[in-house]
Scaffold this active site. Sequence first.
Site, PDB file in Angstrom:
ATOM      1  N   HIS A  14       0.420  -1.242  -0.020  1.00  0.00           N
ATOM      2  CA  HIS A  14       0.344   0.104   0.167  1.00  0.00           C
ATOM      3  C   HIS A  14       0.694   1.307  -0.335  1.00  0.00           C
ATOM      4  O   HIS A  14       0.097   2.358   0.191  1.00  0.00           O
ATOM      5  CB  HIS A  14      -0.046  -0.121   1.160  1.00  0.00           C
ATOM      6  CG  HIS A  14      -2.130  -1.170   1.301  1.00  0.00           C
ATOM      7  ND1 HIS A  14      -3.060  -1.640   0.355  1.00  0.00           N
ATOM      8  CD2 HIS A  14      -2.253  -2.211   1.864  1.00  0.00           C
ATOM      9  CE1 HIS A  14      -3.795  -2.630   0.092  1.00  0.00           C
ATOM     10  NE2 HIS A  14      -3.462  -2.968   0.821  1.00  0.00           N
ATOM     11  N   ASN A  64      -5.217   7.559   5.171  1.00  0.00           N
ATOM     12  CA  ASN A  64      -6.285   8.106   4.741  1.00  0.00           C
ATOM     13  C   ASN A  64      -6.420   9.573   5.423  1.00  0.00           C
ATOM     14  O   ASN A  64      -7.176   9.920   5.213  1.00  0.00           O
ATOM     15  CB  ASN A  64      -7.377   7.349   5.948  1.00  0.00           C
ATOM     16  CG  ASN A  64      -6.509   7.646   7.675  1.00  0.00           C
ATOM     17  OD1 ASN A  64      -5.610   7.161   7.463  1.00  0.00           O
ATOM     18  ND2 ASN A  64      -8.108   7.023   8.200  1.00  0.00           N
ATOM     19  N   ASN A 110      -8.737   5.011   0.671  1.00  0.00           N
ATOM     20  CA  ASN A 110      -9.039   6.201   1.318  1.00  0.00           C
ATOM     21  C   ASN A 110      -8.516   6.684   1.175  1.00  0.00           C
ATOM     22  O   ASN A 110      -8.187   8.249   1.283  1.00  0.00           O
ATOM     23  CB  ASN A 110      -9.032   5.096   2.740  1.00  0.00           C
ATOM     24  CG  ASN A 110      -9.841   4.049   3.207  1.00  0.00           C
ATOM     25  OD1 ASN A 110     -10.537   4.353   2.498  1.00  0.00           O
ATOM     26  ND2 ASN A 110      -8.871   3.129   3.595  1.00  0.00           N
TER      27      ASN A 110
END
Length: 134
Positions: A14, A64, A110
Amino acid sequence: VAGLGNYGMRGTRHSVGMEVLDRLARQLAVAEGWRVDKRCCADVALATTHGLELVLLKPRRFMNLNGLSVASAAEIYSLGPEDIYLVHDDLDKALGKVAIKLGGSARGHNGVQSCITALHSNEMTRLRIGIGRP
């Protein structure tokens, strides 16, 4: 050009956006120029290529909250959403596949949603890097 990811979690799927920014900085010969910019809570490197001035940005926040850093940098460097390129992972793309997307929804990402919310716009160009499903 903002590489989205989870700061401090290098090498994870990620955080591939940040890895791409590191590679880009090396190719533009500014890899030694990364500095912490507390105003936008990010690592920043400045580069010039083909007559373009680039701000390379790696937010020092969790995914996020990446949009807070991107929006602060946009204000500092007088950039609009249409000037911003987001580089991020994409679970729906096969590992190593890339695609460019202009605007639209966050598609469940996100980090992208955080940028859309913080910039009050979805007009950013996105370089989606496929990481596949586990």
